[in-house]
Design a protein around this motif. Sequence first.
Motif, PDB file in Angstrom:
ATOM      1  N   SER A  34      24.163  34.601 -38.676  1.00 63.56           N
ATOM      2  CA  SER A  34      24.455  35.949 -38.790  1.00 63.56           C
ATOM      3  C   SER A  34      24.503  36.239 -40.240  1.00 63.56           C
ATOM      4  O   SER A  34      25.544  35.928 -41.056  1.00 63.56           O
ATOM      5  CB  SER A  34      25.660  36.356 -37.962  1.00 63.56           C
ATOM      6  N   PRO A  70      17.523  28.116 -37.077  1.00 64.77           N
ATOM      7  CA  PRO A  70      17.495  28.234 -35.578  1.00 64.77           C
ATOM      8  C   PRO A  70      17.217  26.704 -34.788  1.00 64.77           C
ATOM      9  O   PRO A  70      16.158  26.065 -35.298  1.00 64.77           O
ATOM     10  CB  PRO A  70      16.522  29.123 -35.300  1.00 64.77           C
ATOM     11  N   ASP A 119      17.926  31.520 -30.662  1.00 64.49           N
ATOM     12  CA  ASP A 119      18.250  31.618 -31.942  1.00 64.49           C
ATOM     13  C   ASP A 119      17.400  32.267 -33.012  1.00 64.49           C
ATOM     14  O   ASP A 119      16.174  32.140 -32.783  1.00 64.49           O
ATOM     15  CB  ASP A 119      18.404  30.196 -32.774  1.00 64.49           C
ATOM     16  N   GLU A 120      17.852  33.340 -33.562  1.00 61.96           N
ATOM     17  CA  GLU A 120      16.993  33.956 -34.497  1.00 61.96           C
ATOM     18  C   GLU A 120      17.360  33.617 -35.827  1.00 61.96           C
ATOM     19  O   GLU A 120      18.312  33.307 -36.154  1.00 61.96           O
ATOM     20  CB  GLU A 120      17.416  35.484 -34.739  1.00 61.96           C
ATOM     21  N   ASP A 147      18.876  36.305 -41.523  1.00 59.35           N
ATOM     22  CA  ASP A 147      17.969  37.463 -42.293  1.00 59.35           C
ATOM     23  C   ASP A 147      18.243  36.997 -43.824  1.00 59.35           C
ATOM     24  O   ASP A 147      19.373  37.734 -44.380  1.00 59.35           O
ATOM     25  CB  ASP A 147      18.200  38.742 -41.759  1.00 59.35           C
TER      26      ASP A 147
END
Lengths: 408, 408
Positions: free
Chosen positions: A210, A248, A253-254, A257
């Motif tokens: 995150s 990930p 899972d992303e 960013d």
Amino acid sequence: MKPVGPIPSGYETIEGELAISGRKAGALVEEAGGTPLFVYSRALLSRRVADLRAALPERIGINYAVKANPMPDLVAHMEPLVDGFDIASSGELAVLQGVGIDPARISFAGPGKRDDELEAAIAAGVTLNCESAGEAARSLAIGERLGKPPRIAIRVNPSFELKGSGMKMGGGAKPFGVDAEKVPALARHVIAQGAEWRGLHIFTGSQALSAEAIAETQANVLNLAAGLADAIGHPLPRLNMGGGFGIPYFPGDEPLDLAAVGRALGERVANLPASLADTGLCLELGRYLAGEAGVYLCRVVDRKESHGQVYLVTDGGLHHQLAASGNFGTVVRRNYPSAIATRYAEPAAEEVNIVGCLCTPLDRLADQAMMPRADVGDLVAVFCAGAYGASASPSGFLGHGPARELLV
Amino acid sequence: MKPVGPIPSGYETIEGELAISGRKAGALVEEAGGTPLFVYSRALLSRRVADLRAALPERIGINYAVKANPMPDLVAHMEPLVDGFDIASSGELAVLQGVGIDPARISFAGPGKRDDELEAAIAAGVTLNCESAGEAARSLAIGERLGKPPRIAIRVNPSFELKGSGMKMGGGAKPFGVDAEKVPALARHVIAQGAEWRGLHIFTGSQALSAEAIAETQANVLNLAAGLADAIGHPLPRLNMGGGFGIPYFPGDEPLDLAAVGRALGERVANLPASLADTGLCLELGRYLAGEAGVYLCRVVDRKESHGQVYLVTDGGLHHQLAASGNFGTVVRRNYPSAIATRYAEPAAEEVNIVGCLCTPLDRLADQAMMPRADVGDLVAVFCAGAYGASASPSGFLGHGPARELLV
């Protein structure tokens, strides 16, 4: 059927086969002399550092945490790319010295540094991230004996943690670092005793995906460091802000960013408290730099059916890939990204269990995964194998020995 | 406060210090050249085999499963004590050959045997516990090429499991062995192809503490073997009945009632089906033979407090004691039996967290345990370290290297 994790970008298909750094898996195995084999991609290592440089403020240095992957060739590849190196033992120091890394670029953290390790580090001029008052006292005594003031930073146990991180390294009682409120007195003490003051190390957690959580933690770290610098009464030459950037591994899972992390950090850096004005800031990244750049290749030794389920038995296993087997810091086992490397372009055709060669039910590489039909001789690829693979697995277990490693 | 597991019998106190085979922990560390150190007791290894001989029917052979602890000195100590040796790789075969074990006493199980491993085993005259039809075919082909008929037993995947075992190796779809209903045809095939027929291997699970569950499983194993022998139409020269005898690791664990296991097995052996009348029967034990005979010793490098909790940071850790750290096949971490070896006679005086030197929160040896007050320089002992310790841990992790090992 259970899904497998997302395959990282940067891998391609050549003549139907998985290719790493533009070379087919089978050819790499031949060059290395056989399986099991870890392959690390120079191009992907370099690309990741370049992506970080592009996203992060120029002022933020990047350290490589050697514990993620101490393979000497890989460390040598990182040498011109990163600003510093973080080590966790005198064994890792020896690797860096073998590669020819300038000790002034190295800092050493770890809660159980032995006297001989402190001596090796002080003699070489490595910065010690001191974990306790006792360790600081031992460092000062050894420096005195060597006639060389130790370079000391203090590792802080912060009262906050990195939210959503796979491993929490701060918040509450911890074996790591010095509780924040005790840091100013200890810092003044080591400075008064003649140590070369190097600043602070604040590591709050690892493997977070995150951007928001990382940005919040970085803000907290900068605030804590500024407050501690004021309380110490000496500026911080350096601040290691820790790492925590995750990759990930599992279905759903992303990727982190990175642009969002960079934007938030840019705002913070543009508005730094006065007490950090001249502080060298750096991040400490291991898994994020190396993890997705590595693939573990093993060969199918047997194909068998048991009660209607297909098993692909490989010559690899948890002795090289403990985390992928689900036995290292995870409660519920999930499938890492994996594939049949020699049939990389073929569509999934059957549900298989890919297991290792060890005589234990713990030795699983992919459970009930949909794969192209594979047979004895095919190569299996497990991705995200560049960090905490070869060196973080019980390679002596059952006597199969370590895997080969290749940097291409 | 969290309890620690029960310390095995056979350890004593000399001048206030833990003694192993009659020698003080500190003296053993000095002899070995330092910590971390695994110490294995010849007396306790021998005693355990003697206890088994006394409890079990004379007809039951005892095999040592080398995977539990492949230290060459320990294997050499077991050589005159046990009847056979079970291996899981050609690496383990090389250890046994180095020690001078007669290959006729060795059998080799493992789901992913490579061709070069099969060749080494066949050339040496080792019995192969074949895990699949494919492996049997490869073995026959290699035997043909070598001009030496392979010694083949078939590993059976039984339809039942060992109840309450820490690791189930039978029941339902499994990567191990050949599903029971397919065994007769495969056995007849390998016999017809000229293999030297060696019988069956039926392994159902490990680390069970219930005599009743073990007795029930052994009865099932004998029944299954008798039925398979009839279906094959050839007697079984040998039957490896597997292992499964557990040792107490955790608070509340009770030692296996060996006498009860022996009584039940005695009744079974006295009433064997005719088809097993001339079959050599053996058990395959690793952990039960070696586990309680070993102690892991590490030294306190730092004593620190964090938010009111005391941490003893040692030079050992999960890189030698992965299972004790709670990261190998366990879901909920519990404390192994542990103690302050240098203050073994002192009463518990404080609650401490004993951690390893690795820079990860996974590296815990004893959580919130009541111990005598210890300081830097004291030795910590973790018991039940004789099996799946040194060889089943990621000794390369963070560059601290392997532990020393000593057999006394």
